[in-house]
Design a protein around this motif. Structure first.
Motif, PDB file in Angstrom:
ATOM      1  N   UNK B  10       0.866  -1.169   0.112  1.00  0.00           N
ATOM      2  CA  UNK B  10       0.065  -0.055   0.239  1.00  0.00           C
ATOM      3  C   UNK B  10       0.827   1.289   0.195  1.00  0.00           C
ATOM      4  N   UNK B  11       1.860   1.209   0.725  1.00  0.00           N
ATOM      5  CA  UNK B  11       2.887   2.319   0.756  1.00  0.00           C
ATOM      6  C   UNK B  11       3.551   2.630  -0.323  1.00  0.00           C
ATOM      7  N   UNK B  14       1.388   5.380  -3.857  1.00  0.00           N
ATOM      8  CA  UNK B  14       1.514   6.612  -4.103  1.00  0.00           C
ATOM      9  C   UNK B  14       2.678   6.933  -4.717  1.00  0.00           C
ATOM     10  N   UNK B  76      -7.998   3.043  -5.745  1.00  0.00           N
ATOM     11  CA  UNK B  76      -7.733   2.557  -4.598  1.00  0.00           C
ATOM     12  C   UNK B  76      -7.464   3.495  -3.330  1.00  0.00           C
ATOM     13  N   UNK B  77      -6.605   4.485  -3.914  1.00  0.00           N
ATOM     14  CA  UNK B  77      -6.254   5.452  -2.808  1.00  0.00           C
ATOM     15  C   UNK B  77      -7.175   6.412  -2.348  1.00  0.00           C
ATOM     16  N   UNK B  78      -8.531   6.232  -2.772  1.00  0.00           N
ATOM     17  CA  UNK B  78      -9.602   7.000  -2.589  1.00  0.00           C
ATOM     18  C   UNK B  78      -9.253   8.597  -2.777  1.00  0.00           C
ATOM     19  N   UNK B  81     -12.599  10.329  -3.271  1.00  0.00           N
ATOM     20  CA  UNK B  81     -13.636  10.657  -2.036  1.00  0.00           C
ATOM     21  C   UNK B  81     -12.893  11.885  -1.461  1.00  0.00           C
ATOM     22  N   UNK B 106      -4.502  13.912  -3.325  1.00  0.00           N
ATOM     23  CA  UNK B 106      -4.913  12.567  -2.906  1.00  0.00           C
ATOM     24  C   UNK B 106      -6.508  12.517  -2.310  1.00  0.00           C
ATOM     25  N   UNK B 108      -7.370  14.880  -0.155  1.00  0.00           N
ATOM     26  CA  UNK B 108      -7.459  15.447   1.067  1.00  0.00           C
ATOM     27  C   UNK B 108      -7.383  16.777   1.393  1.00  0.00           C
TER      28      UNK B 108
END
Lengths: 205, 205
Positions: B10-11, B14, B76-78, B81, B106, B108
């Motif tokens: 997962x890391x 990005x 996958x990394x949203x 959203x 991302x 955010x």
DNA sequence: TAGATTGTTAATCGATTAACAATC
DNA sequence: TAGATTGTTAATCGATTAACAATC
């Protein structure tokens, strides 16, 4: 020949050191691997293995002498050798790190910053001079800096890395979210703050 | 049932995403795992395995459609959203992160900061309000923030983490060099800038 | 078709954990 | 002495890499 420490173990040593340094004097002379492990949420065998890479040795039944352990970790992490570092790029992050006091806990002195912005060149941030990036070679020679922190935008990071490598920097901490290519003998480690936060965001889903 | 992605994979997502986004349009429609691997200095099988956790699929002989791959990573990394984050502690680092534009890549949004310093409360940094830490609960409810970044000194970090956990924050990115203890269900990841640099210093010895 | 690349299964490698003898 | 803890060896676990069939 003794085995060399794996990087993953090396990365945990500052964690142990921070924890041990944070303990109040009243904690007593000794500390066990089990106590360290439970405070940090890890396995106690792993703690002992990691600590074994330093010169630290414990005593059965009592544990490690806390001050000796701190000293062993500091020695292993070269906290007593003064090392100079420079910061490239005085945006918000570079400015913050130039003013951050935590590096001295590891014997690292951030001596100067470099930028290309004429408005910034010649100024001081936290009593550290902001120098012209074009004078990098001379500036680094003068300060004998082997460490550098890249805080420039991603688009400029590779050319900065090239310059740093050319003038003898041995290790680079890179905050730009881009993979740097550097000559053999130069070490790069990346910190991608936004990427790290995005991983957390993905994990809570 | 499909296997869940390990955190270590997962890391890396990005990293792939940053690389793919940085490619010029002229790069063409397709990109192979081998090309990605060599650009990032990793093994190509690893790249394929990592990418396989997302919805991305490649075509034998040509590779992956770059835009589809980007889209799969973003999903996958949203990244699509919208998620809100807050920063606790407006010292140099908190200020820098509040002004940093990279989080929006991302999905955010850093919506506000909190501090205890009355001089700072009520001010704005990069158009984001600095609020009273004592109003954390109300402030977080209002902003529906599930993510928080701790930028306070080590001595204050645990009490901040306690507050954040209590008001429903699900993940914490912690810049204070201290191990935080949080309730189950809350995720903490640490970034210790000085510690990371000390590891580099030790490696070049 | 031939060749390149994917996706997957098996093998390898390295890190963590378990077991336990040594010892203070 | 008995018990707790270290340090080390063996076992386990998980991640990476190698091998290779599938396929466009």
């Amino acid at each position: 020949m003794e085995k060399e420490i794996p990087e993953i173990s090396l990365q945990r040593l500052p964690v142990y050191l921070n924890y041990l340094r944070s303990l109040p004097e009243s904690e007593g002379t000794y500390i066990s691997s089990g106590a360290i492990a439970s405070a940090l949420g890890m396995g106690e065998v792993l703690v002992r293995k990691d600590l074994a890479y330093t010169k630290a040795t414990g005593k059965p039944k009592v544990g490690y002498v806390r001050e000796e352990l701190v000293a062993a970790l500091e020695e292993f992490l070269c906290c007593n050798n003064k090392k100079n570092a420079v910061i490239i790029g005085i945006g918000g992050l570079g400015r913050a790190l130039l003013g951050y006091g935590g590096f001295k806990n590891y014997g690292i002195d951030v001596v100067a910053a470099f930028d290309k912005d004429e408005e910034k060149i010649g100024t001081f941030v936290a009593d550290k001079p902001v120098l012209d990036i074009n004078g990098l070679e001379g500036g680094l020679k003068e300060h004998a800096a082997q460490l550098a922190i890249i805080c420039v935008p991603a688009s400029a990071a590779q050319s900065v890395a090239d310059m740093l490598s050319k003038v003898g920097v041995k290790a680079i901490l890179n905050f730009a979210p881009v993979q740097l290519s550097v000559p053999k003998g130069v070490i790069v480690r990346n910190i991608d703050v936004a990427g790290s936060l995005s991983v957390l965001a993905a994990m809570i889903k």
